[in-house]
Structures are given as structure tokens and as C-alpha cells.
Enzyme design. Structure first.
Site, PDB file in Angstrom:
ATOM      1  N   ASP A 161     -37.780 -77.103  -2.382  1.00  0.00           N
ATOM      2  CA  ASP A 161     -38.544 -76.280  -1.427  1.00  0.00           C
ATOM      3  C   ASP A 161     -39.375 -77.241  -0.584  1.00  0.00           C
ATOM      4  O   ASP A 161     -39.723 -78.332  -1.054  1.00  0.00           O
ATOM      5  CB  ASP A 161     -39.466 -75.299  -2.168  1.00  0.00           C
ATOM      6  CG  ASP A 161     -39.879 -74.107  -1.305  1.00  0.00           C
ATOM      7  OD1 ASP A 161     -40.309 -74.324  -0.149  1.00  0.00           O
ATOM      8  OD2 ASP A 161     -39.774 -72.970  -1.779  1.00  0.00           O
ATOM      9  N   ASP A 211     -35.263 -67.776   1.339  1.00  0.00           N
ATOM     10  CA  ASP A 211     -35.439 -66.637   2.233  1.00  0.00           C
ATOM     11  C   ASP A 211     -34.559 -66.762   3.470  1.00  0.00           C
ATOM     12  O   ASP A 211     -34.855 -66.192   4.499  1.00  0.00           O
ATOM     13  CB  ASP A 211     -36.915 -66.498   2.627  1.00  0.00           C
ATOM     14  CG  ASP A 211     -37.453 -67.743   3.312  1.00  0.00           C
ATOM     15  OD1 ASP A 211     -36.689 -68.724   3.442  1.00  0.00           O
ATOM     16  OD2 ASP A 211     -38.626 -67.731   3.726  1.00  0.00           O
ATOM     17  N   CYS A 231     -16.781 -63.323  -1.304  1.00  0.00           N
ATOM     18  CA  CYS A 231     -15.953 -62.145  -1.554  1.00  0.00           C
ATOM     19  C   CYS A 231     -16.752 -60.869  -1.290  1.00  0.00           C
ATOM     20  O   CYS A 231     -16.202 -59.841  -0.912  1.00  0.00           O
ATOM     21  CB  CYS A 231     -15.456 -62.129  -3.000  1.00  0.00           C
ATOM     22  SG  CYS A 231     -14.166 -63.330  -3.359  1.00  0.00           S
ATOM     23  N   CYS A 281     -38.257 -61.194   5.923  1.00  0.00           N
ATOM     24  CA  CYS A 281     -39.246 -60.698   4.968  1.00  0.00           C
ATOM     25  C   CYS A 281     -40.650 -60.806   5.524  1.00  0.00           C
ATOM     26  O   CYS A 281     -41.514 -60.006   5.188  1.00  0.00           O
ATOM     27  CB  CYS A 281     -39.130 -61.423   3.639  1.00  0.00           C
ATOM     28  SG  CYS A 281     -39.378 -63.186   3.761  1.00  0.00           S
ATOM     29  N   CYS A 334     -12.550 -68.642  -1.670  1.00  0.00           N
ATOM     30  CA  CYS A 334     -11.823 -68.648  -2.951  1.00  0.00           C
ATOM     31  C   CYS A 334     -10.489 -67.932  -2.878  1.00  0.00           C
ATOM     32  O   CYS A 334      -9.844 -67.734  -3.903  1.00  0.00           O
ATOM     33  CB  CYS A 334     -12.685 -68.052  -4.057  1.00  0.00           C
ATOM     34  SG  CYS A 334     -12.758 -66.241  -4.045  1.00  0.00           S
TER      35      CYS A 334
HETATM   36 ZN   LIG Z   1     -14.346 -65.434  -2.618  1.00  0.00          ZN
END
Ligand SMILES: [Zn+2]
Length: 241
Positions: free
Chosen positions: A38, A105, A149, A162, A220
Site C-alpha cells: 500500500d 480500491d 470468468c 467509494c 483461463c
Molecule cells: Zn477465466
């Protein structure tokens, strides 16, 4: 192969509303080493959800305050700090950890961490919270299914932030606790890979559901197109958390 909690190195990207409860829970649960990433300072307006910090920490670098907080509650935990935001140029930091926990964030950082986890074959736990809604997702080192995905790509156009939209502190607490439990399940050899948790703070409901791999997923899928960290893919924009 991860050698249990005491021998594990867990990387936490972002020590804010989500990273605070994740860090505290993992330190007190006996995780051996926490790598905190951070570059921000403690802000008084965020103290209600950043439970790692106290009023006296306002203005201090978050990671120095975090290191002190962990020393108070779990002195045996080894804490390594990286005083910078995760970006394409330093994503290699994640190769040193056993599990990546994404708590930042910024959407761009979430996709960067997800892509890096997949390319490095690391387990990943991603959390997000805005207003009354939060989600957490755990994916495995084999990466089927993966973060993309479900969330596909960075959102276009205007995005919720936020610091504009706000986030209810307890929602961060719930999602952070779910993220920490996902991490502990990985370290204990009982992972919940492919599980998406969602919390609605208005109804008080927490749901877990399995997700499916997409054959067309660019990360993937059958013919992946993301095979390296390409800096132009991650625009540093707004936020959940
Ligand atoms: Zn994937």
C-alpha cells in the site's frame, strides 16, 4: 505446496477497509508472514472502516501503523511492508507469496492481481465493497475458473468510487472476514476455489455460490490471449472498496 498457517506467506494488496479486517484476522489466526502492499496514509474519514488504525495514526503511513497494530495483537507475526501501490512494474512482488489477497480500491489493481495470480499459478482471494454490497471470490492456482470468468474486464465509462459513493463500514468487515476465511481454508488444505460470496448489507444476507469457467475467458479459457502483464491493459481508475 503450502506448509500450513505458520509457514505461509500471504500478500495483502491494499490495507484499507477490506485489508484491515483481513490483516487482523490472518495475524491472529497464526499466519506466519504477511506482506503488506500500500502507499497511502491513514485518513481520519476512513477510520470507521479501516479498523486496523486508531485516531493517533492519522497522517502516518498506513503500513507503518499497520505494522505497529499487528505487533500489539500478534507479536510473532512477521510483517514485510512494500510502500507502493501494486502496478504492472512491481507485480513480480507477488511471486514471493503463497496466497494473494486483493483488497484495494481500484478496478485496475484487481484485474492486475488476478492476471498476475493466474500467470504465477498462485491462489487468489479478491474482495470488493461499495455502499451496502460486497463480494469475495476465491480462485485456485490452476485458474479454472478465474476472476475474469466472472468480471471479464475493467468497466468502461463512469465508475462508482467509494470516496464518492461511500461504503458502509460493516460491509467491509463482513467481506474482509469472508476473505480471511477463504485464505485460511486454502492454508488448511480445504480451499473454496470457484466460490463467489456476496453480501447485501440492507437485507443482511450472505450467499455463496459456485461459479463456472468460461471457455471464451481471455485468461483461463481454451484460447487465452493474456499471457503476460501488459501495462496498457490496466488503467489506474476508480474503485470498489
Ligand atoms: Zn477465466
Amino acid at each position: 505446496m503450502i506448509g500450513g498457517r505458520a509457514g505461509a506467506i500471504v500478500g495483502i494488496v491494499g490495507v484499507g477497509g477490506l485489508g484491515s479486517p483481513v490483516t487482523l484476522a490472518l495475524a491472529k489466526a497464526g499466519v506466519g508472514t504477511l506482506v503488506l502492499i500500500d502507499d497511502d496514509v491513514v485518513d481520519r474519514t476512513n477510520l470507521h472502516r479501516q479498523i486496523l488504525f486508531r485516531e493517533a495514526d492519522v497522517g502516518r503511513h498506513k503500513l507503518e501503523a499497520a505494522r505497529d497494530a499487528i505487533a500489539r495483537v500478534s507479536p510473532r507475526t512477521v510483517v514485510e511492508i512494500q510502500r507502493e501501490h501494486l502496478h504492472p512494474g512491481n507485480a513480480g512482488l507477488l511471486s514471493e507469496v503463497d496466497v494473494i489477497v486483493e483488497c484495494s480500491d481500484r478496478y485496475a489493481v484487481k484485474f492486475l492481481a488476478a492476471d498476475a495470480a493466474q500467470l504465477l499459478r498462485k491462489p487468489l482471494v479478491v474482495g470488493a465493497a461499495i455502499r451496502f454490497i460486497g463480494t469475495a471470490l476465491s480462485t485456485g492456482p490452476e485458474g479454472h475458473p478465474c476472476y475474469r470468468c466472472v468480471f471479464e474486464d475493467l468497466p468502461e465509462g463512469a465508475q462508482q468510487r467509494c470516496d464518492v459513493s461511500g461504503v458502509v463500514g460493516p460491509v467491509c468487515g463482513v467481506i474482509g472476514a469472508v476473505q480471511a476465511s477463504f485464505v485460511l481454508r486454502i492454508l488448511d488444505g480445504r480451499p473454496s476455489y470457484g466460490t463467489l460470496a456476496s453480501f447485501d448489507g440492507r437485507a443482511g444476507t450472505l450467499r455463496h455460490r459456485p461459479i463456472s469457467a468460461r471457455a471464451s475467458c481471455p485468461l483461463c479459457g481454451t484460447h487465452p490471449t493474456i499471457d503476460r502483464i501488459e501495462p496498457t491493459r490496466y488503467v489506474s481508475d476508480p474503485c470498489p472498496q
